[in-house]
Design a protein around this motif. Structure first.
Motif, PDB file in Angstrom:
ATOM      1  N   GLY A  95      15.347 -41.210 -14.571  1.00 39.82           N
ATOM      2  CA  GLY A  95      15.087 -41.960 -13.883  1.00 39.82           C
ATOM      3  C   GLY A  95      14.340 -41.214 -12.847  1.00 39.82           C
ATOM      4  N   ALA A  96      12.813 -41.716 -12.436  1.00 36.85           N
ATOM      5  CA  ALA A  96      12.689 -41.946 -11.077  1.00 36.85           C
ATOM      6  C   ALA A  96      13.302 -41.837  -9.634  1.00 36.85           C
ATOM      7  CB  ALA A  96      11.794 -42.259 -10.808  1.00 36.85           C
ATOM      8  N   THR A  97      14.531 -42.869 -10.044  1.00 31.06           N
ATOM      9  CA  THR A  97      15.652 -42.573  -9.783  1.00 31.06           C
ATOM     10  C   THR A  97      16.275 -40.444  -8.555  1.00 31.06           C
ATOM     11  OG1 THR A  97      16.279 -44.979  -9.299  1.00 31.06           O
ATOM     12  CG2 THR A  97      17.483 -42.932  -8.053  1.00 31.06           C
ATOM     13  N   CYS A 197       4.079 -38.349  -4.748  1.00 32.60           N
ATOM     14  CA  CYS A 197       3.335 -39.807  -5.396  1.00 32.60           C
ATOM     15  C   CYS A 197       4.442 -40.447  -6.279  1.00 32.60           C
ATOM     16  CB  CYS A 197       2.013 -39.113  -6.599  1.00 32.60           C
ATOM     17  SG  CYS A 197       1.290 -38.167  -5.694  1.00 32.60           S
ATOM     18  N   ASP A 198       4.879 -41.262  -5.838  1.00 27.42           N
ATOM     19  CA  ASP A 198       5.321 -42.414  -6.983  1.00 27.42           C
ATOM     20  C   ASP A 198       5.088 -43.377  -7.567  1.00 27.42           C
ATOM     21  OD1 ASP A 198       7.275 -44.075  -7.777  1.00 27.42           O
ATOM     22  OD2 ASP A 198       8.661 -43.901  -6.471  1.00 27.42           O
ATOM     23  N   ASP A 199       4.156 -42.708  -8.651  1.00 26.06           N
ATOM     24  CA  ASP A 199       3.786 -42.994  -9.869  1.00 26.06           C
ATOM     25  C   ASP A 199       4.232 -43.970 -11.022  1.00 26.06           C
ATOM     26  OD1 ASP A 199       1.828 -42.260  -7.917  1.00 26.06           O
ATOM     27  OD2 ASP A 199       0.910 -40.697  -9.897  1.00 26.06           O
ATOM     28  N   VAL A 200       5.671 -44.758 -10.278  1.00 28.44           N
ATOM     29  CA  VAL A 200       6.439 -45.521 -11.890  1.00 28.44           C
ATOM     30  C   VAL A 200       5.136 -46.075 -12.743  1.00 28.44           C
ATOM     31  CG1 VAL A 200       8.359 -44.254 -11.398  1.00 28.44           C
ATOM     32  CG2 VAL A 200       7.867 -46.648 -10.761  1.00 28.44           C
ATOM     33  N   TYR A 201       4.458 -46.745 -11.685  1.00 28.67           N
ATOM     34  CA  TYR A 201       3.710 -48.108 -12.404  1.00 28.67           C
ATOM     35  C   TYR A 201       2.445 -47.855 -12.643  1.00 28.67           C
ATOM     36  CZ  TYR A 201       7.454 -51.112  -9.929  1.00 28.67           C
ATOM     37  OH  TYR A 201       8.823 -51.157 -10.136  1.00 28.67           O
ATOM     38  N   SER A 231      10.898 -46.146 -17.319  1.00 30.47           N
ATOM     39  CA  SER A 231      11.148 -47.266 -17.174  1.00 30.47           C
ATOM     40  C   SER A 231      10.492 -48.513 -17.386  1.00 30.47           C
ATOM     41  CB  SER A 231      12.115 -47.853 -15.915  1.00 30.47           C
ATOM     42  OG  SER A 231      13.452 -46.886 -15.213  1.00 30.47           O
ATOM     43  N   LYS A 232       9.529 -48.880 -16.935  1.00 37.50           N
ATOM     44  CA  LYS A 232       8.881 -49.419 -16.705  1.00 37.50           C
ATOM     45  C   LYS A 232       7.453 -50.481 -17.400  1.00 37.50           C
ATOM     46  CE  LYS A 232      10.690 -49.967 -12.501  1.00 37.50           C
ATOM     47  NZ  LYS A 232      11.585 -50.747 -11.785  1.00 37.50           N
ATOM     48  N   PRO A 233       6.874 -49.099 -18.082  1.00 42.28           N
ATOM     49  CA  PRO A 233       6.160 -49.192 -19.292  1.00 42.28           C
ATOM     50  C   PRO A 233       6.219 -49.486 -20.652  1.00 42.28           C
ATOM     51  CG  PRO A 233       5.457 -47.037 -18.442  1.00 42.28           C
ATOM     52  CD  PRO A 233       6.663 -47.942 -17.791  1.00 42.28           C
ATOM     53  N   TRP A 239      17.529 -46.550 -19.702  1.00 42.93           N
ATOM     54  CA  TRP A 239      17.320 -45.588 -20.329  1.00 42.93           C
ATOM     55  C   TRP A 239      18.312 -44.230 -20.303  1.00 42.93           C
ATOM     56  CZ3 TRP A 239      16.104 -43.886 -25.748  1.00 42.93           C
ATOM     57  CH2 TRP A 239      15.665 -44.843 -26.939  1.00 42.93           C
ATOM     58  N   ARG A 240      17.584 -44.123 -18.226  1.00 42.35           N
ATOM     59  CA  ARG A 240      17.327 -43.776 -17.050  1.00 42.35           C
ATOM     60  C   ARG A 240      16.515 -42.032 -17.446  1.00 42.35           C
ATOM     61  NH1 ARG A 240      16.742 -45.849 -14.832  1.00 42.35           N
ATOM     62  NH2 ARG A 240      17.864 -45.230 -12.470  1.00 42.35           N
ATOM     63  N   LEU A 241      15.861 -42.042 -17.517  1.00 41.90           N
ATOM     64  CA  LEU A 241      15.062 -41.474 -18.146  1.00 41.90           C
ATOM     65  C   LEU A 241      13.334 -41.340 -17.220  1.00 41.90           C
ATOM     66  CD1 LEU A 241      14.809 -41.017 -21.939  1.00 41.90           C
ATOM     67  CD2 LEU A 241      15.051 -38.842 -20.349  1.00 41.90           C
ATOM     68  N   PHE A 313       4.496 -55.491 -10.934  1.00 44.27           N
ATOM     69  CA  PHE A 313       4.300 -56.189 -11.978  1.00 44.27           C
ATOM     70  C   PHE A 313       5.089 -57.564 -10.068  1.00 44.27           C
ATOM     71  CE2 PHE A 313       7.290 -54.253 -14.355  1.00 44.27           C
ATOM     72  CZ  PHE A 313       8.205 -54.385 -13.657  1.00 44.27           C
ATOM     73  N   TYR A 314       4.531 -57.165  -9.356  1.00 47.24           N
ATOM     74  CA  TYR A 314       5.315 -58.314  -8.037  1.00 47.24           C
ATOM     75  C   TYR A 314       3.563 -59.006  -7.358  1.00 47.24           C
ATOM     76  CZ  TYR A 314       8.766 -54.375  -8.686  1.00 47.24           C
ATOM     77  OH  TYR A 314       9.462 -53.875  -9.749  1.00 47.24           O
ATOM     78  N   ALA A 315       3.928 -60.331  -6.592  1.00 45.50           N
ATOM     79  CA  ALA A 315       3.463 -60.139  -5.342  1.00 45.50           C
ATOM     80  C   ALA A 315       3.605 -60.241  -4.047  1.00 45.50           C
ATOM     81  CB  ALA A 315       2.576 -61.444  -5.718  1.00 45.50           C
TER      82      ALA A 315
HETATM   83  C1  LIG Z   1       8.301 -48.152  -6.516  1.00 43.04           C
HETATM   84  C2  LIG Z   1       9.679 -46.846  -7.483  1.00 43.04           C
HETATM   85  N1  LIG Z   1       9.941 -45.894  -7.577  1.00 43.04           N
HETATM   86  C3  LIG Z   1      11.031 -45.789  -8.347  1.00 43.04           C
HETATM   87  C4  LIG Z   1      11.345 -46.548  -9.111  1.00 43.04           C
HETATM   88  C5  LIG Z   1      13.658 -45.745 -10.094  1.00 43.04           C
HETATM   89  O1  LIG Z   1      13.167 -46.382 -11.337  1.00 43.04           O
HETATM   90  P1  LIG Z   1      13.319 -45.614 -12.797  1.00 43.04           P
HETATM   91  O2  LIG Z   1      13.862 -46.589 -13.061  1.00 43.04           O
HETATM   92  O3  LIG Z   1      13.086 -45.033 -13.178  1.00 43.04           O
HETATM   93  O4  LIG Z   1      14.656 -45.201 -11.746  1.00 43.04           O
HETATM   94  C6  LIG Z   1      11.874 -47.911  -9.003  1.00 43.04           C
HETATM   95  C7  LIG Z   1      12.200 -48.846  -9.434  1.00 43.04           C
HETATM   96  O5  LIG Z   1      12.350 -50.166  -9.181  1.00 43.04           O
HETATM   97  C8  LIG Z   1      10.578 -48.566  -8.010  1.00 43.04           C
HETATM   98  O6  LIG Z   1       9.869 -50.052  -8.316  1.00 43.04           O
END
Ligand SMILES: Cc1ncc(COP(=O)(O)O)c(C=O)c1O
Length: 380
Positions: A95-97, A197-201, A231-233, A239-241, A313-315
């Motif tokens: 995951g990005a985590t 750069c946290d580009d997860v979205y 995770s998101k797209p 899966w934690r990838l 997907f937030y407001a």
């Molecule tokens: C901005 C941001 N970064 C990282 C994460 C963690 O993502 P992942 O599920 O890939 O660990 C999230 C999860 O909500 C997030 O919102």
């Protein structure tokens, strides 16, 4: 004998998002607009690939940074989305985590400062504090959730080591404009900073003009880490990838942490990740975009002011003027109206609440009806 544990963890609260979700779970019938978790299941072809991998005996330790096929596919995928990274500049993570944790642990010495623009996803602060770094908040709430030279100059100090930027943003849904990206690049050059750069979205964008920092500022690549996630797209939260990309010298440091933290990600998930990269996520993105429009319209009808959410997907509407703080607002919204949101305080910004619209259309409608009645009751 009582032994002291890591003092960096003292005072770290458990996730506010989980706390308010738990509160909602105790209230029968409450509609939860709290979690950043797609309601979709992972597309079937991605799931099917796991059975194949297991049948092929992919049950052994894979290479630390990821299997060659996946690294190749990730490099090509990033290239299609405007970022140029070779397979050996990538690390596949849990995951990005884990990518964020490994990156921050690799960069931060005790006492180093990390700038976190707020409101922000809480993970950054927790990791920095756990490694005895210092979080310096950069409050963007009076600047349309954008960053400026002045704001940066006000927070950079002798010990500043890095800044974490998130676009599209959790919790605001805003994307950083060119002024913000250029201000960060100027600070990076002037002060010598790492940029994470946290580009997860990055695939969940609904407006023109979105640019990624690493694409706009390739000259800064030696000091830049890009974090991304399945995770998101692709609706693959369970899966934690994820993965990270960085120039070789920097990646070499981060990959050490990755090795010692998790060794590698499960072998039998990696072929499925290759399949995911070829899957079309556009239908899910379009669904979120439609819901984003609906949420904006409904919040407008409640006269809650809102910085336009262009992605994720937030407001993150303002509740200023309603006479109560965000924690009380969210507690009472659950108990009096049966709808759960997350207080802005959980992201370091009082006066706002976060609403997630990655729920079903039906839940979203009912949740917004209830929110509307609750807001009206506060106003009357
Ligand atoms: C901005 C941001 N970064 C990282 C994460 C963690 O993502 P992942 O599920 O890939 O660990 C999230 C999860 O909500 C997030 O919102």
């Amino acid at each position: 004998m009582a032994l002291e544990t890591n003092k960096g963890l003292a005072g770290l609260a458990t996730s506010g998002i989980r706390r308010f979700t738990a509160l909602a779970n105790q209230t029968p019938g409450c509609v939860k607009l709290t979690l950043g978790e797609p309601e979709f299941d992972t597309p079937a072809p991605i799931c099917a690939a796991v059975s194949d991998s297991l049948a092929r005996g992919l049950t052994h330790y894979p290479p630390n940074n990821g299997m060659p096929e996946l690294l190749e596919a990730l490099s090509a995928y990033m290239g299609r989305h405007g970022l140029s990274y070779e397979p050996d500049e990538l690390v596949v993570t849990c995951g990005a985590t884990e990518a964020l944790a490994a990156s921050l642990m690799a960069l931060i010495d005790p006492g180093d400062e990390v700038i976190v623009p707020t409101p922000a996803f809480g993970l950054y602060e927790s990791i920095v504090r756990a490694v005895h770094g210092v979080v310096v908040s950069l409050d963007t709430s009076a600047n349309g959730f954008q960053i400026s030279d002045e704001l940066l100059d006000g927070v950079v100090g002798e010990r500043t080591k890095a800044i974490v930027i998130t676009s599209p943003n959790n919790p605001t849904g805003c994307v950083y404009n060119a002024h913000t990206l250029d201000a960060v690049a100027r600070a990076q050059e002037r002060y010598g900073l790492f940029v994470i750069c946290d580009d997860v979205y990055n695939r969940l964008v609904y407006s023109e003009g979105y640019e990624r920092y690493a694409a706009r500022h390739p000259e800064a690549r030696e000091l830049t880490i890009v974090v991304d996630s399945f995770s998101k797209p692709w609706a693959m939260t369970g899966w934690r990838l994820g993965w990270l990309a960085a120039a070789p010298a920097l990646k070499a440091q981060v990959e050490k942490m990755h090795q010692y933290l998790v060794s590698s990600v499960p072998a039998f998930l990696q072929d499925a990740a290759v399949v995911a990269l070829g899957c079309d996520v556009e239908p899910m993105r379009e669904t979120y975009e439609r819901r984003r429009d609906y949420v904006c319209e409904r919040l407008g009808g409640m006269s809650l002011s809102l910085e336009h959410p262009a992605g994720a997907f937030y407001a993150f509407p303002s509740i200023g003027g309603l006479g109560i703080g965000s924690e009380e607002f969210c507690r009472r919204a659950i108990s009096e109206a049966g709808v759960a949101l997350v207080p802005g305080t959980c992201f370091g910004s009082e006066g706002f609440v976060r609403l997630s619209y990655c729920v079903s259309d039906e839940d979203l409608k009912v949740g917004l009806d209830r929110l509307g009645s609750f807001v009206a009751s506060l106003k009357s």
